[in-house]
Design a protein around this motif. Sequence first.
Motif, PDB file in Angstrom:
ATOM      1  N   PHE A 116       0.805  -1.211   0.000  1.00 13.92           N
ATOM      2  CA  PHE A 116       0.000   0.000   0.000  1.00 13.92           C
ATOM      3  C   PHE A 116       0.842   1.267   0.000  1.00 13.92           C
ATOM      4  O   PHE A 116       0.289   2.378   0.032  1.00 13.92           O
ATOM      5  CB  PHE A 116      -0.966  -0.010   1.184  1.00 13.92           C
ATOM      6  N   THR A 117       2.145   1.130  -0.033  1.00 17.13           N
ATOM      7  CA  THR A 117       3.017   2.283  -0.188  1.00 17.13           C
ATOM      8  C   THR A 117       3.412   2.496  -1.645  1.00 17.13           C
ATOM      9  O   THR A 117       4.004   3.509  -1.996  1.00 17.13           O
ATOM     10  CB  THR A 117       4.271   2.128   0.699  1.00 17.13           C
ATOM     11  N   LYS A 118       3.057   1.572  -2.520  1.00 14.21           N
ATOM     12  CA  LYS A 118       3.290   1.780  -3.949  1.00 14.21           C
ATOM     13  C   LYS A 118       2.455   2.943  -4.450  1.00 14.21           C
ATOM     14  O   LYS A 118       1.450   3.313  -3.846  1.00 14.21           O
ATOM     15  CB  LYS A 118       2.952   0.502  -4.719  1.00 14.21           C
ATOM     16  N   ARG A 119       2.848   3.500  -5.580  1.00 16.05           N
ATOM     17  CA  ARG A 119       2.179   4.706  -6.070  1.00 16.05           C
ATOM     18  C   ARG A 119       2.337   4.846  -7.584  1.00 16.05           C
ATOM     19  O   ARG A 119       3.010   4.060  -8.232  1.00 16.05           O
ATOM     20  CB  ARG A 119       2.745   5.950  -5.380  1.00 16.05           C
ATOM     21  N   PHE A 120       1.674   5.859  -8.123  1.00 17.02           N
ATOM     22  CA  PHE A 120       1.794   6.298  -9.518  1.00 17.02           C
ATOM     23  C   PHE A 120       1.212   5.319 -10.534  1.00 17.02           C
ATOM     24  O   PHE A 120       1.565   5.358 -11.702  1.00 17.02           O
ATOM     25  CB  PHE A 120       3.257   6.576  -9.887  1.00 17.02           C
ATOM     26  N   ALA A 121       0.306   4.436 -10.117  1.00 19.08           N
ATOM     27  CA  ALA A 121      -0.262   3.480 -11.070  1.00 19.08           C
ATOM     28  C   ALA A 121      -1.196   4.138 -12.076  1.00 19.08           C
ATOM     29  O   ALA A 121      -1.455   3.562 -13.130  1.00 19.08           O
ATOM     30  CB  ALA A 121      -1.013   2.374 -10.335  1.00 19.08           C
ATOM     31  N   PHE A 122      -1.721   5.332 -11.768  1.00 15.07           N
ATOM     32  CA  PHE A 122      -2.759   5.919 -12.603  1.00 15.07           C
ATOM     33  C   PHE A 122      -2.233   6.948 -13.588  1.00 15.07           C
ATOM     34  O   PHE A 122      -3.016   7.533 -14.332  1.00 15.07           O
ATOM     35  CB  PHE A 122      -3.834   6.583 -11.725  1.00 15.07           C
ATOM     36  N   ARG A 123      -0.947   7.194 -13.606  1.00 23.18           N
ATOM     37  CA  ARG A 123      -0.403   8.170 -14.539  1.00 23.18           C
ATOM     38  C   ARG A 123       0.177   7.464 -15.754  1.00 23.18           C
ATOM     39  O   ARG A 123       0.335   6.241 -15.771  1.00 23.18           O
ATOM     40  CB  ARG A 123       0.652   9.030 -13.866  1.00 23.18           C
ATOM     41  N   GLY A 124       0.510   8.209 -16.784  1.00 29.24           N
ATOM     42  CA  GLY A 124       1.077   7.633 -17.986  1.00 29.24           C
ATOM     43  C   GLY A 124       0.017   7.009 -18.874  1.00 29.24           C
ATOM     44  O   GLY A 124      -1.179   7.026 -18.587  1.00 29.24           O
ATOM     45  N   ASP A 125       0.461   6.452 -19.966  1.00 33.72           N
ATOM     46  CA  ASP A 125      -0.453   5.895 -20.957  1.00 33.72           C
ATOM     47  C   ASP A 125      -1.312   4.774 -20.393  1.00 33.72           C
ATOM     48  O   ASP A 125      -2.464   4.600 -20.794  1.00 33.72           O
ATOM     49  CB  ASP A 125       0.329   5.384 -22.165  1.00 33.72           C
ATOM     50  N   ALA A 126      -0.768   3.969 -19.489  1.00 28.30           N
ATOM     51  CA  ALA A 126      -1.514   2.841 -18.926  1.00 28.30           C
ATOM     52  C   ALA A 126      -2.345   3.229 -17.712  1.00 28.30           C
ATOM     53  O   ALA A 126      -3.079   2.391 -17.184  1.00 28.30           O
ATOM     54  CB  ALA A 126      -0.552   1.713 -18.542  1.00 28.30           C
ATOM     55  N   GLY A 127      -2.256   4.491 -17.274  1.00 27.08           N
ATOM     56  CA  GLY A 127      -2.976   4.908 -16.079  1.00 27.08           C
ATOM     57  C   GLY A 127      -4.479   4.710 -16.158  1.00 27.08           C
ATOM     58  O   GLY A 127      -5.078   4.142 -15.237  1.00 27.08           O
ATOM     59  N   PRO A 128      -5.146   5.169 -17.235  1.00 26.35           N
ATOM     60  CA  PRO A 128      -6.600   4.961 -17.301  1.00 26.35           C
ATOM     61  C   PRO A 128      -6.997   3.489 -17.248  1.00 26.35           C
ATOM     62  O   PRO A 128      -8.028   3.138 -16.666  1.00 26.35           O
ATOM     63  CB  PRO A 128      -6.979   5.603 -18.645  1.00 26.35           C
ATOM     64  N   THR A 129      -6.175   2.622 -17.849  1.00 26.36           N
ATOM     65  CA  THR A 129      -6.469   1.193 -17.795  1.00 26.36           C
ATOM     66  C   THR A 129      -6.405   0.673 -16.362  1.00 26.36           C
ATOM     67  O   THR A 129      -7.249  -0.126 -15.936  1.00 26.36           O
ATOM     68  CB  THR A 129      -5.487   0.417 -18.680  1.00 26.36           C
ATOM     69  N   ALA A 130      -5.415   1.137 -15.610  1.00 27.18           N
ATOM     70  CA  ALA A 130      -5.292   0.716 -14.212  1.00 27.18           C
ATOM     71  C   ALA A 130      -6.489   1.195 -13.394  1.00 27.18           C
ATOM     72  O   ALA A 130      -7.021   0.452 -12.558  1.00 27.18           O
ATOM     73  CB  ALA A 130      -3.994   1.246 -13.616  1.00 27.18           C
ATOM     74  N   VAL A 131      -6.927   2.437 -13.624  1.00 24.87           N
ATOM     75  CA  VAL A 131      -8.089   2.944 -12.893  1.00 24.87           C
ATOM     76  C   VAL A 131      -9.325   2.125 -13.238  1.00 24.87           C
ATOM     77  O   VAL A 131     -10.097   1.727 -12.355  1.00 24.87           O
ATOM     78  CB  VAL A 131      -8.328   4.432 -13.221  1.00 24.87           C
ATOM     79  N   ARG A 132      -9.524   1.847 -14.525  1.00 30.65           N
ATOM     80  CA  ARG A 132     -10.711   1.077 -14.933  1.00 30.65           C
ATOM     81  C   ARG A 132     -10.701  -0.328 -14.332  1.00 30.65           C
ATOM     82  O   ARG A 132     -11.760  -0.891 -14.032  1.00 30.65           O
ATOM     83  CB  ARG A 132     -10.779   1.007 -16.453  1.00 30.65           C
ATOM     84  N   GLU A 133      -9.515  -0.891 -14.148  1.00 31.22           N
ATOM     85  CA  GLU A 133      -9.438  -2.212 -13.539  1.00 31.22           C
ATOM     86  C   GLU A 133     -10.001  -2.187 -12.119  1.00 31.22           C
ATOM     87  O   GLU A 133     -10.736  -3.095 -11.709  1.00 31.22           O
ATOM     88  CB  GLU A 133      -7.991  -2.696 -13.543  1.00 31.22           C
ATOM     89  N   LEU A 134      -9.669  -1.142 -11.374  1.00 29.01           N
ATOM     90  CA  LEU A 134     -10.210  -1.010 -10.021  1.00 29.01           C
ATOM     91  C   LEU A 134     -11.709  -0.725 -10.049  1.00 29.01           C
ATOM     92  O   LEU A 134     -12.473  -1.292  -9.265  1.00 29.01           O
ATOM     93  CB  LEU A 134      -9.473   0.114  -9.292  1.00 29.01           C
TER      94      LEU A 134
END
Length: 407
Positions: A325-343
């Motif tokens: 839970f200390t990881k970060r920055f999954a939602f930025r960059g070209d793949a960011g929207p895909t990561a958000v949609r996965e959640l």
Amino acid sequence: MTPEDRFPGPEHPDSGPRHQPDLDVLPYGTYYEPDPNGGYSPTGYEAETYSGYGGARYLEQHWPATGPDQGHTVHSQNGPPEQAGYEPTLPDHPSPAHGGHPGDGPGPQSDDPPTIELGPPFAEPGQPYHPYPAPGPGEPPGPLYVVGDVHGYLDELRTELRHQGLIDADGHWSAGRSRIWFLGDFTDRGPDGIGVIDLVMQLAAEAAAAGGYCRALMGNHELLFLGAARYGDEPVQSTAGTASFLAAWRLNGGQQSDLERLEAHHISWLSRLPAIALEDGHLLLHSDTTAYLEYGESIPEVNDAVHDLLADEGVDEWWDCFRRFTKRFAFRGDAGPTAVRELLDAYGGTRVVHGHSPIPYLTGAVNSDDGMPPHVPGPYVYAEDLAVAMDGGVTMEGRLLVSRLPI
């Protein structure tokens, strides 16, 4: 790498275990600025400021380049932050099923609901406990607010809550049926983390009595603070050697005065906070990471898995949870929207609202030519408008954000 959340271990800036976004160019996003006249519109913000933040030079200094510079830097980056640090990462391994390791097994062995109603865990002697009343027939719920990372800045929190009309001049709830969610990280770096916790617990009881509510999520600094209190210098196994919760907590701004003032009712309250929640179509998280998917396929499963771990598992499992839970920055960059949609696909909602990663790091506006603190006009909307960042960087002379949803 940011100076946030450091402990001995290798660094992978992308926090999404399923995606590798392009780290050369930060996403375009939208700031929403408050009404300059001091009033707030029904939606909370009047002016929209569209900003293209590249931050490519800053990223080149701290992360490996993976492609040509395509960004537009609006704040120059003069160099690395004053303190270089480490963000946690984990070796690749299969995600546990339904929480798996570390959250495998049945749900909590108590009557506590998966997402506990936020309030003092024990009623004060002679004081009745007020349940959260449901709206009457045809009565809509009150307005919804979110609060970004506080990190011990109690005075700034009071100022912002007062500015929004949520508390009165004496620091008591004045918002009727309004609803507030704190996004986690109450302690560390700032001067009075326990004071922040006491205020939120107080507001939870007062809001309930008024027909509203005040609730909070568990941030990675809650896990770190509780781990330091419970395990101290007990060694933990990290991928870079042996460390301890206490050492990591101190490295990440832990305040000895908070540890000395920590009491049993604080521990009980903090350890029962949910990790994830859904309100009015907003998926509320502390961290901008997809690591939540490793703890369950639904919101109750995630919260149960984290509560089970804190109740029954050992120091290494607790440390593993903190690192994820200390990881970060999954939602930025070209793949960011895909990561958000996965959640969103897994847990529901139409937009993620998170804290954890300071907006100046998301936008690349960490340093300026004149040495002035980063300008944070308000929440930052990015990832194709699917994500709202709420950590205004109060620890780096930014802002402590309190905002009404929707933005």
